[in-house]
Design an enzyme around this catalytic site. Structure first.
Site, PDB file in Angstrom:
ATOM      1  N   TYR A 131    -171.375 -11.957  33.048  1.00  0.00           N
ATOM      2  CA  TYR A 131    -171.082 -11.737  34.471  1.00  0.00           C
ATOM      3  C   TYR A 131    -171.845 -10.513  34.964  1.00  0.00           C
ATOM      4  CZ  TYR A 131    -167.379  -8.623  32.545  1.00  0.00           C
ATOM      5  OH  TYR A 131    -166.670  -7.674  31.842  1.00  0.00           O
ATOM      6  N   GLN A 157    -159.573  14.067  25.344  1.00  0.00           N
ATOM      7  CA  GLN A 157    -160.403  14.636  24.271  1.00  0.00           C
ATOM      8  C   GLN A 157    -161.890  14.721  24.628  1.00  0.00           C
ATOM      9  OE1 GLN A 157    -159.833  12.108  20.841  1.00  0.00           O
ATOM     10  NE2 GLN A 157    -160.801  10.343  21.790  1.00  0.00           N
ATOM     11  N   ALA A 177    -155.834   3.768  31.746  1.00  0.00           N
ATOM     12  CA  ALA A 177    -154.369   3.893  31.784  1.00  0.00           C
ATOM     13  C   ALA A 177    -153.959   5.308  32.189  1.00  0.00           C
ATOM     14  CB  ALA A 177    -153.770   3.533  30.434  1.00  0.00           C
TER      15      ALA A 177
HETATM   16  C1  LIG Z   1    -165.053   4.555  25.920  1.00  0.00           C
HETATM   17  C2  LIG Z   1    -164.399   3.215  26.193  1.00  0.00           C
HETATM   18  C3  LIG Z   1    -165.113   2.191  26.758  1.00  0.00           C
HETATM   19  C4  LIG Z   1    -164.526   0.950  27.016  1.00  0.00           C
HETATM   20  N1  LIG Z   1    -165.272  -0.021  27.561  1.00  0.00           N
HETATM   21  C5  LIG Z   1    -164.730  -1.228  27.762  1.00  0.00           C
HETATM   22  C6  LIG Z   1    -165.514  -2.257  28.274  1.00  0.00           C
HETATM   23  O1  LIG Z   1    -166.700  -2.074  28.531  1.00  0.00           O
HETATM   24  N2  LIG Z   1    -164.948  -3.491  28.444  1.00  0.00           N
HETATM   25  C7  LIG Z   1    -163.624  -3.725  28.126  1.00  0.00           C
HETATM   26  O2  LIG Z   1    -163.144  -4.848  28.322  1.00  0.00           O
HETATM   27  N3  LIG Z   1    -162.840  -2.739  27.670  1.00  0.00           N
HETATM   28  C8  LIG Z   1    -163.363  -1.510  27.468  1.00  0.00           C
HETATM   29  N4  LIG Z   1    -162.597  -0.534  26.951  1.00  0.00           N
HETATM   30  C9  LIG Z   1    -161.184  -0.832  26.748  1.00  0.00           C
HETATM   31  C10 LIG Z   1    -160.455  -0.879  28.061  1.00  0.00           C
HETATM   32  O3  LIG Z   1    -160.941   0.131  28.898  1.00  0.00           O
HETATM   33  C11 LIG Z   1    -158.975  -0.694  27.766  1.00  0.00           C
HETATM   34  O4  LIG Z   1    -158.496  -1.815  27.038  1.00  0.00           O
HETATM   35  C12 LIG Z   1    -158.111  -0.631  28.988  1.00  0.00           C
HETATM   36  O5  LIG Z   1    -158.775  -0.128  30.089  1.00  0.00           O
HETATM   37  C13 LIG Z   1    -156.874   0.200  28.713  1.00  0.00           C
HETATM   38  O6  LIG Z   1    -157.298   1.538  28.661  1.00  0.00           O
HETATM   39  P1  LIG Z   1    -156.466   2.732  28.046  1.00  0.00           P
HETATM   40  O7  LIG Z   1    -156.644   3.854  28.972  1.00  0.00           O
HETATM   41  O8  LIG Z   1    -155.105   2.317  27.661  1.00  0.00           O
HETATM   42  O9  LIG Z   1    -157.189   3.018  26.667  1.00  0.00           O
HETATM   43  P2  LIG Z   1    -158.639   3.635  26.441  1.00  0.00           P
HETATM   44  O10 LIG Z   1    -159.604   3.062  27.378  1.00  0.00           O
HETATM   45  O11 LIG Z   1    -158.887   3.513  24.976  1.00  0.00           O
HETATM   46  O12 LIG Z   1    -158.457   5.184  26.820  1.00  0.00           O
HETATM   47  C14 LIG Z   1    -157.772   6.093  25.994  1.00  0.00           C
HETATM   48  C15 LIG Z   1    -158.252   7.488  26.364  1.00  0.00           C
HETATM   49  O13 LIG Z   1    -157.504   8.425  25.602  1.00  0.00           O
HETATM   50  C16 LIG Z   1    -158.403   9.365  25.031  1.00  0.00           C
HETATM   51  N5  LIG Z   1    -157.805   9.819  23.761  1.00  0.00           N
HETATM   52  C17 LIG Z   1    -157.605   9.093  22.644  1.00  0.00           C
HETATM   53  N6  LIG Z   1    -157.010   9.861  21.693  1.00  0.00           N
HETATM   54  C18 LIG Z   1    -156.833  11.080  22.255  1.00  0.00           C
HETATM   55  C19 LIG Z   1    -156.254  12.283  21.772  1.00  0.00           C
HETATM   56  N7  LIG Z   1    -155.737  12.383  20.526  1.00  0.00           N
HETATM   57  N8  LIG Z   1    -156.227  13.348  22.604  1.00  0.00           N
HETATM   58  C20 LIG Z   1    -156.744  13.291  23.874  1.00  0.00           C
HETATM   59  N9  LIG Z   1    -157.309  12.155  24.374  1.00  0.00           N
HETATM   60  C21 LIG Z   1    -157.333  11.067  23.569  1.00  0.00           C
HETATM   61  C22 LIG Z   1    -159.707   8.584  24.821  1.00  0.00           C
HETATM   62  O14 LIG Z   1    -160.807   9.460  24.742  1.00  0.00           O
HETATM   63  C23 LIG Z   1    -159.725   7.718  26.056  1.00  0.00           C
HETATM   64  O15 LIG Z   1    -160.320   8.356  27.146  1.00  0.00           O
HETATM   65  C24 LIG Z   1    -163.167   0.723  26.687  1.00  0.00           C
HETATM   66  C25 LIG Z   1    -162.438   1.759  26.102  1.00  0.00           C
HETATM   67  C26 LIG Z   1    -163.053   2.995  25.856  1.00  0.00           C
HETATM   68  C27 LIG Z   1    -162.270   4.137  25.241  1.00  0.00           C
END
Ligand SMILES: Cc1cc2nc3c(=O)[nH]c(=O)nc-3n(C[C@H](O)[C@H](O)[C@H](O)COP(=O)(O)OP(=O)(O)OC[C@H]3O[C@@H](n4cnc5c(N)ncnc54)[C@H](O)[C@@H]3O)c2cc1C
Length: 399
Positions: A217, A35, A15
């Protein structure tokens, strides 16, 4: 274009990086705070359906996606006990023609890498790794990110893309624990060459079973098989992509399953076996306040049973950047974004929850009730199988 131009993004997952890229493309300057000390090889398979692919195309990442992605031939449902097929619905060119873009399977780390590389090439994106956001504040003209190292960053707007336990969401709306869903996911990556030839078909396969389901998959161009095995358990509530699990315990959870699953689990290596408790939230009534809004799992964390977590984050990114650009003020832009996104993401969250019940039928009456109509549709009018997905995959937020 609203007042001024400097946007802070908390979180550098799918995201955060896609929000940064979409906003940079719309003329904004971005500072993104993450982070983790560096982007790394974390996570396993992700499914990118046509609705997510269209956003990656709009970000200029179509070729890169095609290089890292695997294109499945079909979406298939099988009974986990016998391996018998309930239905198999073509993806490939058929789905591309229907939905306007291909369906891909990717390794999360590969998708993350192409987004990260694209961000590095944008002069108006600054990436700051190894810094944790503690909280955020908004004084009406500026927003502030308070960082763990004691520094405070100021900007004109803030987007919290910091995942399910978002500190930005907490600063906006107060502390509220995410909900443990009663499901634990085992994840495994197995090199294809270590498996019997053609053991796993090149499809997105859901194997349904008693009190659980499995998804298999290919990722990394077919070099790895991705296994996600979900079981209903409440004795494990650690939510981390880095928490390894015990292979014997995993095998025990799937002991009564069919031979294909046994062979796949037989090839498991301890270092790629992870155990992850699944949490979600009810749809949030509000995402934005003033100059601050949320994106991705920070505002709509969901069970992965629709395989739409990453796709919804990509859609958020594009709609957010365009709404911001078109809004008279930042706050107005964020209200438009939230209005455009809330109903759709809530529907995906609810459908994902409902799929837990649907996929976890072990007894004959439940199987007949849930899978009988799907089997009948697949055998007589396969196009009916697309209807539950048209509203998701057919969407093009970039139009
Ligand atoms: C390490 C990881 C691996 C994943 N692997 C899979 C997978 O294999 N298959 C699947 O279906 N989904 C996976 N997911 C979930 C999927 O990627 C998410 O549902 C989707 O992509 C939405 O992502 P997002 O960026 O909203 O949230 P997230 O993917 O959770 O990313 C949030 C980011 O914000 C950072 N963050 C959090 N708190 C703080 C803070 N206080 N200060 C600074 N940075 C912060 C985290 O380190 C992370 O990089 C994974 C998530 C993570 C974090």
């Amino acid at each position: 274009m609203p007042e001024t131009n400097h946007i802070l993004v908390a979180g550098g997952g799918i995201a955060g990086l896609s929000v940064a890229l979409a906003c940079a493309k719309h003329g904004y300057d971005i500072t993104l705070v993450e982070q983790a000390s560096e982007p790394g090889e974390v996570g396993a398979g992700l499914q990118i359906a046509a609705n997510g692919t269209k956003v990656l195309h709009a970000l200029g990442l179509g070729d890169a996606l095609d290089t890292i992605g695997f294109r499945p031939r079909a979406a298939t449902m099988r009974l986990g006990s016998s391996g018998r097929t309930v239905f198999s619905n073509p993806l490939g060119d058929v789905a591309t023609a229907r939905y306007g873009a291909p369906y891909y399977h990717v390794h999360r780390a590969d998708l993350h890498r192409i987004l990260h590389q694209a961000a590095l090439q944008q002069p108006n994106i600054k990436l700051r790794y190894g810094t944790r956001v503690e909280c955020s504040t908004d004084d009406g003209t500026h927003v502030h990110l308070h960082l763990d190292e004691g520094a405070v960053l100021a900007g004109n707007a803030l987007i919290g893309a910091d995942g399910i336990h978002s500190r930005v969401r907490e600063s906006l709306f107060g502390e509220e624990e995410a909900r443990f869903t009663g499901n634990v996911a085992w994840r495994l990556l197995v090199p294809t060459h270590e498996l019997p030839k053609d053991l796993i078909p090149p499809e997105a396969t859901v194997w349904t079973g008693p009190g659980g389901h499995v998804v298999t998959y290919y990722v990394r161009g077919g070099a790895l098989v991705n296994f996600v095995g979900v079981v209903e358990r409440d004795d494990w509530q650690v939510e981390s992509w880095l928490e390894t699990g015990d292979i014997a315990e995993m095998k025990n959870d799937f002991a009564p399953w069919c031979e294909t699953i046994q062979l796949l689990l037989g090839a498991a290596k301890q270092e790629t076996c992870f155990k992850w408790a699944l949490f979600d939230r009810d749809p949030l009534p509000q995402w934005s306040r003033g100059r601050v809004t949320l994106a991705g799992d920070a505002c709509h964390p969901m069970l992965p049973f629709m395989a739409q977590g990453a796709c919804m984050a990509l859609e958020d990114a594009w709609v957010l950047a365009r709404s911001l650009k078109e809004g008279e003020t930042i706050a107005a832009g964020f209200q438009t974004y939230e209005h455009k996104r809330k109903r759709r993401t809530a529907r995906v969250q609810r459908t994902a929850r409902a799929n837990a019940k649907r996929f976890h039928q072990g007894r004959l009456p439940g199987q007949l009730l849930n899978y009988g109509p799907l089997w009948l549709a697949g055998s007589t009018r396969p196009s009916l199988l697309n209807l539950p997905f048209d509203w998701i995959y057919g969407e093009d937020v970039t139009r």
